[in-house]
Scaffold this motif. Structure first.
Motif, PDB file in Angstrom:
ATOM      1  N   GLN A 175       4.032   0.358  -6.379  1.00  0.00           N
ATOM      2  CA  GLN A 175       3.165  -0.316  -6.475  1.00  0.00           C
ATOM      3  C   GLN A 175       2.925  -1.132  -7.721  1.00  0.00           C
ATOM      4  O   GLN A 175       2.448  -2.122  -7.786  1.00  0.00           O
ATOM      5  CB  GLN A 175       2.056   0.672  -6.138  1.00  0.00           C
ATOM      6  CG  GLN A 175       0.862  -0.016  -5.413  1.00  0.00           C
ATOM      7  CD  GLN A 175      -0.101   0.851  -4.841  1.00  0.00           C
ATOM      8  OE1 GLN A 175      -0.010   1.815  -5.112  1.00  0.00           O
ATOM      9  NE2 GLN A 175      -0.665   1.098  -3.857  1.00  0.00           N
ATOM     10  N   ILE A 185       4.951   2.219   0.754  1.00  0.00           N
ATOM     11  CA  ILE A 185       6.098   2.557  -0.105  1.00  0.00           C
ATOM     12  C   ILE A 185       6.508   3.583   0.553  1.00  0.00           C
ATOM     13  O   ILE A 185       7.654   3.995   0.503  1.00  0.00           O
ATOM     14  CB  ILE A 185       5.725   2.665  -1.089  1.00  0.00           C
ATOM     15  CG1 ILE A 185       5.197   1.056  -1.502  1.00  0.00           C
ATOM     16  CG2 ILE A 185       6.911   3.177  -2.452  1.00  0.00           C
ATOM     17  CD1 ILE A 185       4.273   1.246  -3.252  1.00  0.00           C
ATOM     18  N   ARG A 186       5.996   4.555   1.033  1.00  0.00           N
ATOM     19  CA  ARG A 186       6.474   5.614   1.370  1.00  0.00           C
ATOM     20  C   ARG A 186       7.581   5.850   2.709  1.00  0.00           C
ATOM     21  O   ARG A 186       8.603   6.126   2.726  1.00  0.00           O
ATOM     22  CB  ARG A 186       5.481   6.610   1.316  1.00  0.00           C
ATOM     23  CG  ARG A 186       4.652   7.624   0.227  1.00  0.00           C
ATOM     24  CD  ARG A 186       4.003   8.265   0.933  1.00  0.00           C
ATOM     25  NE  ARG A 186       3.175   8.675  -0.195  1.00  0.00           N
ATOM     26  CZ  ARG A 186       3.368   9.820  -0.865  1.00  0.00           C
ATOM     27  NH1 ARG A 186       4.451  10.255  -1.060  1.00  0.00           N
ATOM     28  NH2 ARG A 186       2.546   9.894  -2.028  1.00  0.00           N
ATOM     29  N   ASP A 222       1.020  -1.902   0.034  1.00  0.00           N
ATOM     30  CA  ASP A 222      -0.249  -0.388  -0.154  1.00  0.00           C
ATOM     31  C   ASP A 222       0.893   1.220  -0.032  1.00  0.00           C
ATOM     32  O   ASP A 222       2.239   0.829   0.497  1.00  0.00           O
ATOM     33  CB  ASP A 222      -0.645   0.157   0.895  1.00  0.00           C
ATOM     34  CG  ASP A 222       0.019  -0.340   2.719  1.00  0.00           C
ATOM     35  OD1 ASP A 222       0.908   0.437   2.614  1.00  0.00           O
ATOM     36  OD2 ASP A 222      -0.816  -0.567   3.351  1.00  0.00           O
ATOM     37  N   GLU A 223       0.356   2.681  -0.251  1.00  0.00           N
ATOM     38  CA  GLU A 223       0.784   3.451   0.128  1.00  0.00           C
ATOM     39  C   GLU A 223       1.742   3.832   0.547  1.00  0.00           C
ATOM     40  O   GLU A 223       2.922   4.597   0.128  1.00  0.00           O
ATOM     41  CB  GLU A 223       0.126   5.107  -0.795  1.00  0.00           C
ATOM     42  CG  GLU A 223       0.805   6.216  -1.031  1.00  0.00           C
ATOM     43  CD  GLU A 223      -0.291   7.257  -1.253  1.00  0.00           C
ATOM     44  OE1 GLU A 223      -1.604   6.570  -1.716  1.00  0.00           O
ATOM     45  OE2 GLU A 223       0.502   7.896  -1.375  1.00  0.00           O
ATOM     46  N   VAL A 267       6.260   6.580  -6.140  1.00  0.00           N
ATOM     47  CA  VAL A 267       5.519   5.405  -5.809  1.00  0.00           C
ATOM     48  C   VAL A 267       4.267   4.297  -6.062  1.00  0.00           C
ATOM     49  O   VAL A 267       4.031   3.780  -6.121  1.00  0.00           O
ATOM     50  CB  VAL A 267       4.205   6.262  -3.666  1.00  0.00           C
ATOM     51  CG1 VAL A 267       2.783   5.186  -3.606  1.00  0.00           C
ATOM     52  CG2 VAL A 267       5.689   6.851  -3.191  1.00  0.00           C
ATOM     53  N   LYS A 268       3.651   5.315  -7.330  1.00  0.00           N
ATOM     54  CA  LYS A 268       2.665   4.423  -8.048  1.00  0.00           C
ATOM     55  C   LYS A 268       3.490   3.615  -9.062  1.00  0.00           C
ATOM     56  O   LYS A 268       3.232   2.453  -8.903  1.00  0.00           O
ATOM     57  CB  LYS A 268       2.293   5.744  -8.773  1.00  0.00           C
ATOM     58  CG  LYS A 268       1.143   6.577  -8.736  1.00  0.00           C
ATOM     59  CD  LYS A 268       0.150   7.347 -10.076  1.00  0.00           C
ATOM     60  CE  LYS A 268      -0.437   8.580  -9.682  1.00  0.00           C
ATOM     61  NZ  LYS A 268      -0.587   9.284 -10.240  1.00  0.00           N
ATOM     62  N   TYR A 310       7.615  12.422  -5.597  1.00  0.00           N
ATOM     63  CA  TYR A 310       7.429  11.645  -4.915  1.00  0.00           C
ATOM     64  C   TYR A 310       6.568  10.641  -5.478  1.00  0.00           C
ATOM     65  O   TYR A 310       6.165   9.012  -5.250  1.00  0.00           O
ATOM     66  CB  TYR A 310       7.921  11.044  -3.785  1.00  0.00           C
ATOM     67  CG  TYR A 310       8.935  10.729  -2.695  1.00  0.00           C
ATOM     68  CD1 TYR A 310       9.710  10.343  -2.628  1.00  0.00           C
ATOM     69  CD2 TYR A 310       9.519  12.780  -2.384  1.00  0.00           C
ATOM     70  CE1 TYR A 310      11.265  10.663  -2.191  1.00  0.00           C
ATOM     71  CE2 TYR A 310      10.639  12.442  -2.029  1.00  0.00           C
ATOM     72  CZ  TYR A 310      11.906  11.602  -2.113  1.00  0.00           C
ATOM     73  OH  TYR A 310      12.959  12.163  -0.938  1.00  0.00           O
ATOM     74  N   GLN A 311       5.493  11.279  -5.818  1.00  0.00           N
ATOM     75  CA  GLN A 311       3.911  10.675  -6.736  1.00  0.00           C
ATOM     76  C   GLN A 311       3.561   8.911  -6.848  1.00  0.00           C
ATOM     77  O   GLN A 311       3.612   8.421  -6.599  1.00  0.00           O
ATOM     78  CB  GLN A 311       3.291  11.858  -7.201  1.00  0.00           C
ATOM     79  CG  GLN A 311       2.617  13.186  -5.959  1.00  0.00           C
ATOM     80  CD  GLN A 311       1.678  12.266  -4.420  1.00  0.00           C
ATOM     81  OE1 GLN A 311       1.454  11.640  -4.352  1.00  0.00           O
ATOM     82  NE2 GLN A 311       1.372  13.740  -4.139  1.00  0.00           N
ATOM     83  N   ASN A 312       4.734   9.489  -8.590  1.00  0.00           N
ATOM     84  CA  ASN A 312       5.036   8.777  -9.436  1.00  0.00           C
ATOM     85  C   ASN A 312       5.263   7.804  -8.598  1.00  0.00           C
ATOM     86  O   ASN A 312       5.581   6.558  -9.678  1.00  0.00           O
ATOM     87  CB  ASN A 312       5.473   9.610 -10.714  1.00  0.00           C
ATOM     88  CG  ASN A 312       4.462  10.461 -11.642  1.00  0.00           C
ATOM     89  OD1 ASN A 312       3.236  10.306 -10.686  1.00  0.00           O
ATOM     90  ND2 ASN A 312       4.255  11.497 -12.409  1.00  0.00           N
TER      91      ASN A 312
END
Lengths: 266, 157
Positions: free
Chosen positions: B148, B126-127, B122-123, B144-145, B140-142
């Motif tokens: 995943q 990962i973070r 889950d997010e 993390v995506k 970091y948004q992409n």
């Protein structure tokens, strides 16, 4: 970095012998403090004796109410150990809070304790749980082991072989970490032993490194509730003051982290 | 100087190193595997993460000689038979990079994350797991995506 000579001994005895023959030798395990220090030329050992691959120093076992961890066991191995998670979940959780995943894959409990960084996490668990440090020469009780900043009771050349932790009734560790280094700005380990004794160890805050918070222990011995800590006053005069936080700020953190730990124990 | 023998990306390598040579220096300067980066050189940024015997480690905080006998995998060694590793493909697909400097370390860390925690990440996990890898561009948004999606793709492979 200065030149150095590397040795990979096959046994603890050979490691001790290699170090005794070196002009200015140092043991290296995970190396996550020593190697950065060498890069800065703040350390320039003539010889490095690598303890990280010695099978004598590895492994985790649980028997008769004691968890024993080999000195070269990594933080990841402690954090993910079923035996530790079951017997002393607070210890596994603490190991999982050290540094970051790649650091935990390499750093070791013995290295952390021998280094005794004032912001390191393991000293709080060892002192809070009243663990025993077994070396190649003797046993040292936690209360006698930590003697000051980056200083321990270890003699020149003495090697930590394993650490044994008595399984407590309950324990918890709460850490306020530095966002950059992930060292503890202040971390408090609270343990309630099977005989009912309460021990509270504080890392990150003390000007002389890890210490037991006697006043908090006394407050909790009457009533094991976080409210009991409200009336305690922590003297900032013995605490660290640096760019990350003043002594007064850390004094407050000691209480806040101690209360959180007591609440976490429930 | 000492002679060491190790396996790098599946190939046997023998090298003459000073005892103080860091693993990252051996990889970049002797073996010319420059995909492994040196960012901070203080064990904090994660640009130098490689796998040592299958486990993610910071190659700037380990001596090359400590890897004598070990098996090393770098970003150059994760693609198989000309096809990108699923985690690499996910970073491309989800635009998990901007300047790309941190990307090799991110991918090596992400693969290690799946090894330890499985492919259903889950997010928040990962973070948290990325606390040792610093990116100065993306926010970091992409990343993390991408991790995943890459983790899921690794499971279905």
């Amino acid at each position: 970095m200065y030149q150095t000579r590397y040795h990979r001994p096959g046994s603890v005895a050979e490691a001790a012998e290699l170090l005794s023959k070196a002009e200015d030798g140092r043991y290296v395990a995970g190396g996550h403090t020593l190697i950065p220090t060498m890069k800065h030329r703040l350390a320039g050992p003539s010889d490095l004796v690598d303890l990280s691959r010695l099978s004598e120093l590895k492994g985790i076992s649980e028997k008769g109410g004691t968890v024993t961890i080999g000195a070269a066991t990594t933080h990841y191995e402690v954090a993910s150990s079923d035996a530790v998670r079951k017997a002393i979940p607070a210890l596994a959780a603490l190991a999982g809070m050290i540094g970051d995943p790649a650091v935990r894959n390499r750093g070791t409990i013995g290295g952390s304790l021998a280094n005794n960084d004032p912001g390191a996490d393991y000293p709080a668990a060892v002192l809070g749980l009243g663990a025993t440090i077994h070396t190649d020469k003797r046993k040292i009780e936690a209360d006698d082991f930590f003697t000051g900043l980056f200083t321990t009771a270890l003699e020149e050349g003495e090697i930590i072989v394993k650490v044994s932790f008595p399984v407590p009734k309950k324990a918890a560790y709460e850490k306020f970490h530095s966002a950059a280094s992930r060292y503890a700005l202040t971390g408090v380990f609270v343990a309630s032993a099977k005989d009912g004794a309460v021990r509270v160890a504080v890392t990150g805050a003390g000007a002389n490194g890890v210490f037991r918070a006697a006043d908090i222990e006394k407050a909790l011995s009457g009533k094991a509730s976080s409210d009991a800590i409200d009336a305690v006053s922590i003297d900032p005069s013995g605490l660290l003051s640096d760019i990350h936080g003043s002594a007064e700020y850390r004094a407050n953190l000691v209480k806040v982290m101690a209360k959180r730990a007591v609440d976490a124990i429930g | 100087m000492s002679t060491i023998a190790l396996k790098v990306n599946g190939k046997d390598v023998s090298a003459e190193v000073e005892d103080r040579t860091l693993l990252v220096e051996l990889l970049r300067e002797e073996l010319k595997l420059t995909g492994t980066h040196i960012g901070c050189d203080t064990s904090q940024c994660g640009a130098c993460v490689v796998h040592v015997d299958g486990v993610a480690m910071k190659s700037c905080t380990m001596f090359a000689i400590q890897a004598d006998g070990a098996e090393i995998r770098t970003i150059e060694g994760v693609a198989q038979q000309g096809a990108l590793h699923p985690m690499q493909a996910a970073f491309a697909e989800h635009h998990g990079l901007q300047c790309g400097f941190c990307t090799p370390g991110m991918i090596m860390t992400a693969i290690d994350m799946v090894r330890r925690l499985g492919s259903d990440l889950d997010e928040a996990t990962i973070r948290h797991e990325l606390e040792g890898n610093i990116c100065r561009c993306t926010g970091y948004q992409n990343i993390v995506k991408a991790i995943q999606a890459g983790a899921r793709a690794m499971a279905s492979q």
